[in-house]
Motif scaffolding. Structure first.
Motif, short mmCIF file in Angstrom:
data_model
loop_
_atom_site.label_atom_id
_atom_site.label_comp_id
_atom_site.label_asym_id
_atom_site.label_seq_id
_atom_site.Cartn_x
_atom_site.Cartn_y
_atom_site.Cartn_z
N GLY A 80 -1.06 9.73 -8.13
CA GLY A 80 -0.13 9.98 -9.22
C GLY A 80 0.93 8.91 -9.23
O GLY A 80 0.88 7.96 -8.44
N PRO A 81 1.91 9.04 -10.12
CA PRO A 81 2.94 8.01 -10.22
C PRO A 81 3.69 7.76 -8.91
O PRO A 81 3.96 6.62 -8.57
N ILE A 82 4.02 8.82 -8.18
CA ILE A 82 4.78 8.64 -6.93
C ILE A 82 3.95 7.84 -5.93
O ILE A 82 4.46 6.91 -5.30
N ALA A 83 2.69 8.17 -5.77
CA ALA A 83 1.82 7.44 -4.85
C ALA A 83 1.70 5.98 -5.27
O ALA A 83 1.75 5.08 -4.44
N GLN A 84 1.57 5.75 -6.55
CA GLN A 84 1.45 4.37 -7.04
C GLN A 84 2.74 3.59 -6.80
O GLN A 84 2.70 2.43 -6.36
N TYR A 85 3.89 4.22 -7.05
CA TYR A 85 5.17 3.55 -6.80
C TYR A 85 5.34 3.24 -5.31
O TYR A 85 5.84 2.17 -4.95
N LEU A 86 4.94 4.16 -4.46
CA LEU A 86 5.05 3.92 -3.02
C LEU A 86 4.17 2.75 -2.59
O LEU A 86 4.57 1.93 -1.76
N CYS A 87 2.97 2.67 -3.15
CA CYS A 87 2.07 1.56 -2.81
C CYS A 87 2.64 0.22 -3.28
O CYS A 87 2.62 -0.77 -2.54
N ILE A 88 3.14 0.19 -4.50
CA ILE A 88 3.74 -1.04 -5.02
C ILE A 88 4.97 -1.42 -4.20
O ILE A 88 5.15 -2.59 -3.83
N ALA A 89 5.80 -0.43 -3.90
CA ALA A 89 7.00 -0.70 -3.10
C ALA A 89 6.64 -1.23 -1.72
O ALA A 89 7.32 -2.12 -1.19
N PHE A 90 5.56 -0.71 -1.13
CA PHE A 90 5.11 -1.20 0.16
C PHE A 90 4.76 -2.68 0.08
O PHE A 90 5.20 -3.48 0.91
N ILE A 91 3.98 -3.05 -0.93
CA ILE A 91 3.56 -4.45 -1.08
C ILE A 91 4.77 -5.35 -1.30
O ILE A 91 4.89 -6.41 -0.67
N VAL A 92 5.67 -4.94 -2.17
CA VAL A 92 6.87 -5.75 -2.43
C VAL A 92 7.71 -5.88 -1.16
O VAL A 92 8.17 -6.99 -0.83
N ALA A 93 7.89 -4.78 -0.44
CA ALA A 93 8.67 -4.83 0.80
C ALA A 93 8.03 -5.74 1.82
O ALA A 93 8.71 -6.49 2.53
N ARG A 94 6.71 -5.70 1.91
CA ARG A 94 6.01 -6.54 2.90
C ARG A 94 6.06 -8.01 2.53
O ARG A 94 6.17 -8.88 3.40
N ILE A 95 5.99 -8.33 1.25
CA ILE A 95 6.11 -9.74 0.84
C ILE A 95 7.53 -10.23 1.14
O ILE A 95 7.72 -11.33 1.69
N ALA A 96 8.52 -9.41 0.80
CA ALA A 96 9.90 -9.77 1.11
C ALA A 96 10.09 -9.92 2.62
O ALA A 96 10.79 -10.84 3.08
N TYR A 97 9.47 -9.04 3.38
CA TYR A 97 9.54 -9.09 4.84
C TYR A 97 9.05 -10.44 5.35
O TYR A 97 9.69 -11.06 6.21
N LEU A 98 7.92 -10.90 4.82
CA LEU A 98 7.38 -12.18 5.27
C LEU A 98 8.36 -13.31 5.02
O LEU A 98 8.63 -14.12 5.91
#
Length: 129
Positions: A80-98
């Motif tokens: 659902g939307p929450i799961a999708q937002y969490l997945c996108i946020a994970f990817i964005v956070a990990r790219i920023a982390y790098l």
């Protein structure tokens, strides 16, 4: 579901993509990239090279935390939307982390790591109710 699978693909490719700055640092060492003993060469890196190695290795650790949650959401039909937002946020956070790791923004890096971790835990949490 497609968006979550795309995020899984990106997360799976991230350790490989994060190898590029590490290989760059190894190549800049005297003698160039040592393909016969790359891990020994990596252990001798300092500064940017050492941070690139740590960022590369941490991508595998983050993948281990993210994958169960993303797969649980799919398997238990909690997409659902929450799961999708969490997945996108994970990817964005990990790219920023790098980028934070490579350029030595240690406090911001820790915040990005924490956000990625919370996203991973949040995905599992979605499947519990």
């Amino acid at each position: 579901m497609t968006l979550i699978l795309i995020c899984l693909l990106i997360a799976t490719l991230m350790p490989i993509l994060a190898k590029a700055p590490l290989a760059f640092a190894q190549n800049k060492q005297q003698g160039g990239y040592d393909n016969r003993h790359p891990r020994a060469q990596q252990n001798a890196l300092v500064g940017f090279g050492a941070r690139a190695k740590a960022a590369h290795e941490n991508c595998f650790e983050a993948l281990i935390m993210f994958t169960p949650g993303a797969l649980a959401v799919i398997a238990l039909n909690q997409v659902g939307p929450i799961a999708q937002y969490l997945c996108i946020a994970f990817i964005v956070a990990r790219i920023a982390y790098l980028f934070c790791y490579w350029f030595n923004y240690h406090l911001l890096r820790s915040i990005c790591w924490g956000l990625g971790f919370l996203c991973s835990i949040g995905l599992i949490g979605l499947t519990l109710y």
